[in-house]
Enzyme design. Sequence first.
Site, PDB file in Angstrom:
ATOM      1  N   ARG A 274       0.818  -1.208   0.000  1.00  0.00           N
ATOM      2  CA  ARG A 274       0.000   0.000   0.000  1.00  0.00           C
ATOM      3  C   ARG A 274       0.858   1.266   0.000  1.00  0.00           C
ATOM      4  O   ARG A 274       0.545   2.241  -0.685  1.00  0.00           O
ATOM      5  CB  ARG A 274      -0.883  -0.034   1.252  1.00  0.00           C
ATOM      6  CG  ARG A 274      -1.780   1.143   1.444  1.00  0.00           C
ATOM      7  CD  ARG A 274      -2.401   1.141   2.842  1.00  0.00           C
ATOM      8  NE  ARG A 274      -2.831  -0.177   3.262  1.00  0.00           N
ATOM      9  CZ  ARG A 274      -3.980  -0.732   2.920  1.00  0.00           C
ATOM     10  NH1 ARG A 274      -4.815  -0.076   2.134  1.00  0.00           N
ATOM     11  NH2 ARG A 274      -4.297  -1.937   3.357  1.00  0.00           N
ATOM     12  N   CYS A 354     -25.928  -5.838 -11.139  1.00  0.00           N
ATOM     13  CA  CYS A 354     -27.307  -6.099 -10.722  1.00  0.00           C
ATOM     14  C   CYS A 354     -27.425  -6.482  -9.252  1.00  0.00           C
ATOM     15  O   CYS A 354     -28.506  -6.863  -8.795  1.00  0.00           O
ATOM     16  CB  CYS A 354     -27.901  -7.214 -11.586  1.00  0.00           C
ATOM     17  SG  CYS A 354     -28.004  -6.789 -13.334  1.00  0.00           S
TER      18      CYS A 354
END
EC number: 4.1.1.17
Length: 455
Positions: A274, A354
Amino acid sequence: MNSFNKDEFDCHILDEGFTAKDILDQKINEVSSDDKDAFYVADLGDVLKKHLRWLKALPVTPFYAVKCNDSRALVNTLAAITVDCASKTEIQLVQGLGVPPERVIYANPCKQVSQIKYAASNGVQMMTFDSEIELMKVARAHPKVTKLVLRIATDDSKAVCRLSVKFGATLRTSRLLLERAKELNIDVIGVSFHVGSGCTDPETFVQALSDARCVFDMGTEVGFSMYLLDIGGGFPGSEDTKLKFEEITSVINPALDKYFPPDSGVRVIAEPGRYYVASAFTLAVNIIAKKIVSKGSDDEDESSEQTFMYYVNDGVYGSFNCILYDHAHVKPLLPKRPKPDEKYYSSSIWGPTCDGLDRIVERCNLPEMHVGDWMLFENMGAYTVAAASTFNGFQRPSIYYVMSRPMWQLMKQIQNHGFPPEVEEQDVGTLPISCAQESGMDRHPAACASASINV
């Protein structure tokens, strides 16, 4: 080591006065009204600046954690400096970029037998273990292994993503494992730990280093001459965190001097992921649909004012998987500053799939926006593209790489001649000038002279 080819990765070299934000704005203006797919702009110069900052603040060789972001151009950039991996696929990636096996550590304590054999056949000898079963498995699958590293558990209760619930041996178990390794005539060269991703308390490193010293002493008693310490990751990659990188290193450095001083003969490495990549990537998404939720509707509480639901073309099954798996909290930005008197509305932002779970931001305040407008999300380099899927048929965003000309010239110098003893201030802005001389450190990071990878 293969050299970084800006043409191969379509890396745009920025002329003086231009920034990654300028390229992002240019890309937004270039696309047609019908072709507004989400995309990233990745500043590889930001990654290089992070490396220079690391060298000034911490006398530890960084092995970049490929799992954090495995985009090929990024890994190639870091392969010219330093890198780390956890699977066969990651080993293939970094070795395909020319990283030699002696600079690869297979830092996954739970490995598939076939992947151990693959590592063996490709010269990777350095790998971690944390149990007797793993020790026996490695001994059978990799008979020529000579460099095992014992992963110990730490107190990671202050981390955003905890790892010691899954990995690491206790101090009591560590002695038993060292004794078993000695019986099997397997060389244990060192100790590793990880305080958890997104560490919020630097004192966690102090206790972990104390425990590591204890295990080193155990190793000496058993008959090993251990010389490698891996302090893992957990370093912040953006400036919007409560704990800054230098705040962590100011705690680690005295602890290293206490438990593993420069004259101890111990090589200290780390596995930052990171830290290197978070701030380098900015994601641009486009609003593909919009829903107005009026006061008193079935979708909204009767006491609320009008709110807006925006649907964009990337979501939690894509780049924003970091919300589910990395506990990320993302904030939308607008490409253009709103007017001072513009009204703001309570809004939510949703992904394109969806699935009702595909929500990016539950609630934020935004001026009214429209289909076709853009939103930006900064600090999107860590644990985003690496875990993105194509669920529901939605493709991953394209990545446009940029680098300033001074940083490009520095990158070529590193590749051709190694890391320079001094880097001119104009090359890196406000970042450090040299590997260790400017910091007043006695211990010089080995990364100044070599690059490595954590697999």
